[in-house]
Every structure is written in C-alpha cells, then in structure tokens.
Design an enzyme around this catalytic site. Sequence first.
Site, mmCIF file in Angstrom:
data_model
loop_
_atom_site.group_PDB
_atom_site.id
_atom_site.type_symbol
_atom_site.label_atom_id
_atom_site.label_comp_id
_atom_site.label_asym_id
_atom_site.label_seq_id
_atom_site.Cartn_x
_atom_site.Cartn_y
_atom_site.Cartn_z
ATOM 1 N N PRO A 2 -6.350 11.179 15.064
ATOM 2 C CA PRO A 2 -5.084 11.893 14.846
ATOM 3 C C PRO A 2 -4.157 11.834 16.064
ATOM 4 O O PRO A 2 -4.512 12.288 17.138
ATOM 5 C CB PRO A 2 -5.528 13.339 14.581
ATOM 6 C CG PRO A 2 -6.967 13.264 14.239
ATOM 7 C CD PRO A 2 -7.499 12.065 14.968
ATOM 8 N N GLU A 3 -3.003 11.229 15.868
ATOM 9 C CA GLU A 3 -1.948 11.243 16.877
ATOM 10 C C GLU A 3 -0.869 12.208 16.390
ATOM 11 O O GLU A 3 -1.101 12.970 15.455
ATOM 12 C CB GLU A 3 -1.378 9.825 17.064
ATOM 13 C CG GLU A 3 -2.416 8.824 17.573
ATOM 14 C CD GLU A 3 -1.821 7.433 17.824
ATOM 15 O OE1 GLU A 3 -0.619 7.329 18.107
ATOM 16 O OE2 GLU A 3 -2.571 6.456 17.710
#
Length: 286
Positions: A2-3
């Site tokens: 997850p960015e």
Amino acid sequence: MPELPEVETIKRDLGELVVGARVEDVEIPSPVLVEHPSREDFVRRLRGARAAGARRRAKHLIVDLDSGDALVLQLKIGGQLLLVPPVKEPATALMLVLRLEGGRSLFLRDETGFTRARLLDAGELERRFEDLGPEPLGDEFRPGYLREKLGGRRARIKGLLLDQKVVAGVGNIYVDEALFDARIHPTRKANTLTEDEWTRLQAAVKENLRAGIEHRGTTFSLYRDVLGRKGHHQDHLKVFVQAGKPCPGGCGGKVVKEKVGGRATFLCPACQPEDGSGEAVRLEFG
Ligand SMILES: [Zn+2]
C-alpha cells in the site's frame, strides 16, 4: 504494497463506513502488532472510544478517536483492513480485531505480518510525523518544490523521490510510473535535471497518484479495500511490472526491469535515456 493511493482508498472507505461507530471490544491475536503504548494500555484506551474521523499522512492510516487519541496503522507490505460483515470473517493471518457497536467488526489481517499499530495522543502524533515531507497532492507540494529541494543533490533521482522526508507517500510503483511519464531515467543524478524535466516530473508524480486513487489502488496480490475488493490501477500501469511488453510511449522499444538502489525498477531505455538526452533520442528513433 500500500502506497498513498491505496491508503487513501482505505481512508475514504473508513470515512464512509466506519466513522461514527464505537469500539466495543479489542482483540490482538498478533504479539508484534502494537508498537506503542503497552498492549494493555492500547486495549484500555481503544475500548469504548468512538471513531471520530479517518485521515491519511504519507502511507499511514489514522483513525481519530473521540477520546483525543489516534489509532495509527502502517499497513507496510500486505496489511488488509476488512469490515465484517459484509466481508466474510477471515480466519488466517489475523493481527487485530475491533468489535464495533451494531455487530460489525474491523479485521486487520496481514499474511506478511509486517503491519504495525500505535495509539498516540495529539503531541505524540505530531512528533511522529514531524520529519515527513509534504503531501504530494497538497498545497505544500507547489510548483518548483522538487527542483528547489533536490536540484543541488548528486544522488539518483529515484532514491530521492522514495525518501519520505522529500515527499510523503510515494513508493516504488508510482515513482517508476512518474519517471516514465516525465521521460527521466531513474539513475539520473538530480543535479543534472533541467527545469523542464523538474516541471514534468512534479506534474507526473501528482498525476499518477491521482490516477491511482481514481482506480482505487493497485493490487498485485495482497492489497484490498475495506470491503475486500481489489484495486484496478494495475490495469493502467505503463512500465511497472511490464518488463518485456512494448513501451506505451510509442518508441517501438520494450519495457525493461533493472535494479536501482536495490529496488526492482521498470523503465523504457529509449524514452528514458541514462544520459538525459530524452528529446534528442526521441528524434533519432523518429
Ligand atoms: Zn519507450
């Protein structure tokens, strides 16, 4: 992994689906999840608190509680935060279960086990984030910011963009996509970039993050939203994990995979020449 766009999607889901609910009980199946305060204090301060809001800072997910505390989650590589129901109760890789009023629960699961949680008061929260660079979709990331911040640096541009003190929330996927859009080789030294290249790069960082949010994130294997759904930005990637495919820049070449600073890196060597002569090379390839 997850960015910014993935955490932003989860934050928006929480805002719609969970904010307003009270935490009735807390279970912590993982012995490594809670980094602060003690496990006992974490449970005591969470139990009975109401979720008053959801925020994101860089790749951190923040749930503000009506007690003044904030629950801060770092989903790292494979953290999933799932609302049960409607999601079917997961049975494996559980790290945290928040029992909410009304018979619903938030299940935090992570097959990689790297997710971490903290419960912080307002002062601790501020100190935790004081070293982070500006949000790339916020006003602080104004035109000229990257050039002013990095223009004198001799380090490689990709590594600098991944530094959370330079700009917060950008990771490996979106940095490779932005460098391709800006036609800049990932190993270019920052002090060799032209003013034009800085302008293109800053616009490309924003554009790719916005597109990632619009597509509800990128799922290669583990990322899910709060309702257990995959993102679909993986269907729109130009170079990231596209090695061997035709370059979408129309140069006739192929996307390649290299290692830059220990990170898998995807680029088009024709569109993003190492010597930075992007315009000239494009003309030669005609
Ligand atoms: Zn190309």
